[in-house]
Scaffold this motif. Sequence first.
Motif, PDB file in Angstrom:
ATOM      1  N   THR A  80       0.842  -1.193   0.000  1.00 54.39           N
ATOM      2  CA  THR A  80       0.000   0.000   0.000  1.00 54.39           C
ATOM      3  C   THR A  80       0.875   1.240   0.000  1.00 54.39           C
ATOM      4  N   LEU A  81       0.510   2.215  -0.830  1.00 49.99           N
ATOM      5  CA  LEU A  81       1.175   3.519  -0.834  1.00 49.99           C
ATOM      6  C   LEU A  81       0.158   4.579  -0.405  1.00 49.99           C
ATOM      7  N   PRO A  99     -13.217 -20.641   0.098  1.00 49.23           N
ATOM      8  CA  PRO A  99     -12.111 -19.780   0.533  1.00 49.23           C
ATOM      9  C   PRO A  99     -10.798 -20.557   0.663  1.00 49.23           C
ATOM     10  N   LEU A 100      -9.690 -19.893   0.325  1.00 46.52           N
ATOM     11  CA  LEU A 100      -8.363 -20.516   0.399  1.00 46.52           C
ATOM     12  C   LEU A 100      -7.399 -19.655   1.226  1.00 46.52           C
ATOM     13  N   CYS A 101      -7.100 -18.464   0.769  1.00 44.97           N
ATOM     14  CA  CYS A 101      -6.142 -17.622   1.484  1.00 44.97           C
ATOM     15  C   CYS A 101      -6.413 -16.155   1.176  1.00 44.97           C
ATOM     16  N   PHE A 102      -5.829 -15.267   1.987  1.00 45.70           N
ATOM     17  CA  PHE A 102      -6.029 -13.842   1.736  1.00 45.70           C
ATOM     18  C   PHE A 102      -4.811 -13.039   2.152  1.00 45.70           C
ATOM     19  N   THR A 103      -4.673 -11.855   1.534  1.00 44.47           N
ATOM     20  CA  THR A 103      -3.683 -10.879   1.972  1.00 44.47           C
ATOM     21  C   THR A 103      -4.440  -9.668   2.513  1.00 44.47           C
ATOM     22  N   LEU A 104      -3.794  -8.966   3.452  1.00 46.35           N
ATOM     23  CA  LEU A 104      -4.458  -7.924   4.231  1.00 46.35           C
ATOM     24  C   LEU A 104      -3.566  -6.705   4.315  1.00 46.35           C
ATOM     25  N   SER A 105      -4.082  -5.559   3.891  1.00 49.60           N
ATOM     26  CA  SER A 105      -3.351  -4.311   4.099  1.00 49.60           C
ATOM     27  C   SER A 105      -4.133  -3.434   5.060  1.00 49.60           C
ATOM     28  N   VAL A 106      -3.478  -3.057   6.159  1.00 48.60           N
ATOM     29  CA  VAL A 106      -4.112  -2.225   7.189  1.00 48.60           C
ATOM     30  C   VAL A 106      -3.380  -0.895   7.254  1.00 48.60           C
ATOM     31  N   ALA A 138     -12.028 -14.943  13.926  1.00 46.29           N
ATOM     32  CA  ALA A 138     -13.241 -15.735  14.150  1.00 46.29           C
ATOM     33  C   ALA A 138     -13.817 -16.213  12.819  1.00 46.29           C
ATOM     34  N   LEU A 139     -13.871 -15.320  11.846  1.00 43.66           N
ATOM     35  CA  LEU A 139     -14.423 -15.696  10.539  1.00 43.66           C
ATOM     36  C   LEU A 139     -13.418 -16.530   9.739  1.00 43.66           C
ATOM     37  N   ALA A 140     -12.132 -16.173   9.815  1.00 42.61           N
ATOM     38  CA  ALA A 140     -11.103 -16.908   9.055  1.00 42.61           C
ATOM     39  C   ALA A 140     -11.053 -18.371   9.482  1.00 42.61           C
ATOM     40  N   VAL A 141     -11.113 -18.609  10.781  1.00 38.58           N
ATOM     41  CA  VAL A 141     -11.051 -19.981  11.285  1.00 38.58           C
ATOM     42  C   VAL A 141     -12.309 -20.736  10.867  1.00 38.58           C
ATOM     43  N   ARG A 142     -13.460 -20.102  11.009  1.00 39.20           N
ATOM     44  CA  ARG A 142     -14.710 -20.777  10.650  1.00 39.20           C
ATOM     45  C   ARG A 142     -14.720 -21.172   9.178  1.00 39.20           C
ATOM     46  N   GLU A 143     -14.182 -20.282   8.316  1.00 37.61           N
ATOM     47  CA  GLU A 143     -14.247 -20.550   6.873  1.00 37.61           C
ATOM     48  C   GLU A 143     -12.943 -21.133   6.330  1.00 37.61           C
ATOM     49  N   ASN A 144     -11.977 -21.419   7.222  1.00 34.22           N
ATOM     50  CA  ASN A 144     -10.742 -22.110   6.839  1.00 34.22           C
ATOM     51  C   ASN A 144      -9.973 -21.348   5.756  1.00 34.22           C
ATOM     52  N   ILE A 145      -9.756 -20.063   5.976  1.00 36.09           N
ATOM     53  CA  ILE A 145      -9.024 -19.235   5.029  1.00 36.09           C
ATOM     54  C   ILE A 145      -7.789 -18.678   5.733  1.00 36.09           C
ATOM     55  N   GLN A 146      -6.615 -18.839   5.099  1.00 32.38           N
ATOM     56  CA  GLN A 146      -5.344 -18.513   5.746  1.00 32.38           C
ATOM     57  C   GLN A 146      -4.831 -17.140   5.322  1.00 32.38           C
ATOM     58  N   LEU A 147      -4.469 -16.325   6.311  1.00 31.07           N
ATOM     59  CA  LEU A 147      -3.782 -15.059   6.016  1.00 31.07           C
ATOM     60  C   LEU A 147      -2.351 -15.380   5.604  1.00 31.07           C
ATOM     61  N   VAL A 148      -1.932 -14.901   4.419  1.00 29.15           N
ATOM     62  CA  VAL A 148      -0.596 -15.257   3.927  1.00 29.15           C
ATOM     63  C   VAL A 148       0.339 -14.064   3.750  1.00 29.15           C
ATOM     64  N   GLY A 149      -0.147 -12.855   3.971  1.00 30.63           N
ATOM     65  CA  GLY A 149       0.738 -11.713   3.817  1.00 30.63           C
ATOM     66  C   GLY A 149      -0.036 -10.424   3.789  1.00 30.63           C
ATOM     67  N   GLY A 150       0.678  -9.335   3.504  1.00 32.42           N
ATOM     68  CA  GLY A 150       0.016  -8.039   3.429  1.00 32.42           C
ATOM     69  C   GLY A 150       0.956  -6.911   3.774  1.00 32.42           C
ATOM     70  N   ASP A 151       0.384  -5.859   4.313  1.00 28.62           N
ATOM     71  CA  ASP A 151       1.155  -4.651   4.547  1.00 28.62           C
ATOM     72  C   ASP A 151       0.507  -3.908   5.720  1.00 28.62           C
ATOM     73  N   PRO A 186      -4.603   7.423   7.184  1.00 31.05           N
ATOM     74  CA  PRO A 186      -6.023   7.401   7.560  1.00 31.05           C
ATOM     75  C   PRO A 186      -6.558   5.963   7.546  1.00 31.05           C
ATOM     76  N   LEU A 187      -7.362   5.602   8.549  1.00 33.34           N
ATOM     77  CA  LEU A 187      -7.796   4.219   8.742  1.00 33.34           C
ATOM     78  C   LEU A 187      -8.501   3.651   7.509  1.00 33.34           C
ATOM     79  N   SER A 188      -7.966   2.551   7.023  1.00 34.78           N
ATOM     80  CA  SER A 188      -8.492   1.907   5.829  1.00 34.78           C
ATOM     81  C   SER A 188      -7.982   0.462   5.789  1.00 34.78           C
ATOM     82  N   ILE A 189      -8.838  -0.433   5.327  1.00 29.09           N
ATOM     83  CA  ILE A 189      -8.521  -1.866   5.320  1.00 29.09           C
ATOM     84  C   ILE A 189      -8.752  -2.399   3.912  1.00 29.09           C
ATOM     85  N   THR A 190      -7.759  -3.054   3.331  1.00 31.16           N
ATOM     86  CA  THR A 190      -7.943  -3.725   2.036  1.00 31.16           C
ATOM     87  C   THR A 190      -7.646  -5.211   2.197  1.00 31.16           C
ATOM     88  N   VAL A 191      -8.579  -6.034   1.752  1.00 30.14           N
ATOM     89  CA  VAL A 191      -8.390  -7.480   1.751  1.00 30.14           C
ATOM     90  C   VAL A 191      -8.433  -7.963   0.305  1.00 30.14           C
TER      91      VAL A 191
END
Lengths: 320, 320
Positions: free
Chosen positions: A48-49, B83-90, B109-122, B127-132
């Motif tokens: 992210t930039l 669902p398989l995996c996701f990346t997360l930018s916070v 809570a949702l990731a475990v229920r749906e068996n989706i693994q966080l694999v990376g991100g930034d 200013p507060l913003s979340i991208t998945v």
Amino acid sequence: MDEFSLIDRFWKPLGDAVTRSEVIEGIGNDGAVLRCPPGQDQVMTMDTLVEGVHFPRDMPPHALGWRALAVNLSDLAAMGAQPLCFTLSVTLPEASASWLAAFADGMKALAVRENIQLVGGDTTRGPLSITVQAQGLLPAGSAVRRGNAQPGDRICVSGSLGEAGEALNWLDESDIPDPAVGTVLQRYRYPEPRLALGQWLREAGSAAVDVSDGLLADLGHLLVDRGAQLDWQALPVSDGLVSLRGLEGARRLAASAGDDYELLFVWPGDGPAPSGPTGSALPLTVIGTVTEGPGVTLNGPEGSIQLEEQGYTHFGGHHD
Amino acid sequence: MDEFSLIDRFWKPLGDAVTRSEVIEGIGNDGAVLRCPPGQDQVMTMDTLVEGVHFPRDMPPHALGWRALAVNLSDLAAMGAQPLCFTLSVTLPEASASWLAAFADGMKALAVRENIQLVGGDTTRGPLSITVQAQGLLPAGSAVRRGNAQPGDRICVSGSLGEAGEALNWLDESDIPDPAVGTVLQRYRYPEPRLALGQWLREAGSAAVDVSDGLLADLGHLLVDRGAQLDWQALPVSDGLVSLRGLEGARRLAASAGDDYELLFVWPGDGPAPSGPTGSALPLTVIGTVTEGPGVTLNGPEGSIQLEEQGYTHFGGHHD
């Protein structure tokens, strides 16, 4: 312009500028569909930039489009992957057609050159910020990882360092006659991901990272539990940077400034120094040796100093 | 806390909470490495949530973590993917440990229920913003696309509509005794991606979208060049929403408000109405019929009205 007009006008043409056979469905559904070729692994990265944090408020949008993709391609390069496709989230305070056209053009120039297809994303309103998630391919099991450096391995870096860091001192200047300043600004605005080098490093069983946080900080990520002896006088600096900062100032920037997006890697064994991919003009410089560790020693003309891990991190000070 | 302490403290445990065999390398390199199983296609989607645009300034971080992942899983659901995996930018104005812990917990809570693994991100400052960016799998060639609706096909929607839209009227209230308000707030804060339904729809050759922008807007995306006859009285609304807004008000919200993340889909042919996956308690409602088109007619007790495309779009008005 509503969100869907934006997609049709700017993102769909960008998505159509590259067509990859692995992409079964591109932009236009709730998700894109990818068919990964057999025998290949997929590498994923995301950066992210944020305006005012990772780039100045008046950053030319053409450069920003290039740069947002380039910093992600640099991560693919550090893993040894070949670019495949990417998703793009753009958060904008307002939808300016001229800004968006220049941004998309800058991104397209790099996307077309590196054959990477835009397959989806999001466009929302808010403070200016760009997130790219990029995906690449490599032969199964061949990803270049961090760690696994052995004592005696050489530590190498591509190109020259410190120029992007120096550019930060010139971003606010409007009239700069010195061509060396133009060069460092170009280096900051249009970073060159070292993709061919990264793919070449797969063969050598190297470890690699890209220099985004600064040489000494990224060296810590590369070595994990090992240490290093570094040769201060070997740090590669350009003549232009030396003309602006002097030799010692240039080396200080080379050691600590980020954003150059060169590859820092370990070259195993004691054979010949690495030459790089055939036909590449990118210089590779041996700057030190892996030690049992931990701890980094920097050897200069006036003796040796032990270093703590250094560099720039978010929430720890300075910009990325 | 610097960026790397944040990764170690919040994101690595979240990444370790789910382990998928397809993920060869998770968090800890310049990129993650994925091995896509043979015979599977991969679905990719990306959504950004910006404070003050997609969620209010005092949104509880636990709910925000859930919601940021849920809106992306909803896109995977609409494509029929698992669902398989996701990346997360916070992007955060400051690194608050309590805020981050609650955010990571809600997402986990949702990731475990749906068996989706966080694999990376930034993780960056701003200013507060979340991208998945989320990735899912489905049998090769089976993705549920938009379009391909045929005249005579039925138009169906899961669950009930309009509650998340109603929640926007209550977000600023601090003391709300009415349990119906609690229900609509829950619906807004903790959306339920309809994953099992989406996977079931793969079999039927359906077209589907998730209702994120509002029923009528998303209907336009679903039908592409076709039209529809919709039955106003069939729009599914909950008793709680009717108790807050009256029956007509509830239906108006159901037709135009977004954020419910139900699936809107086409059910081919004239056989029995769709039942949904075995054992699912999620109601499915037939709300209309595909016509040659274009144009949508809404049939109510006082006659029929022709509709322009409606709903909420960025840079065209209202929120998401």
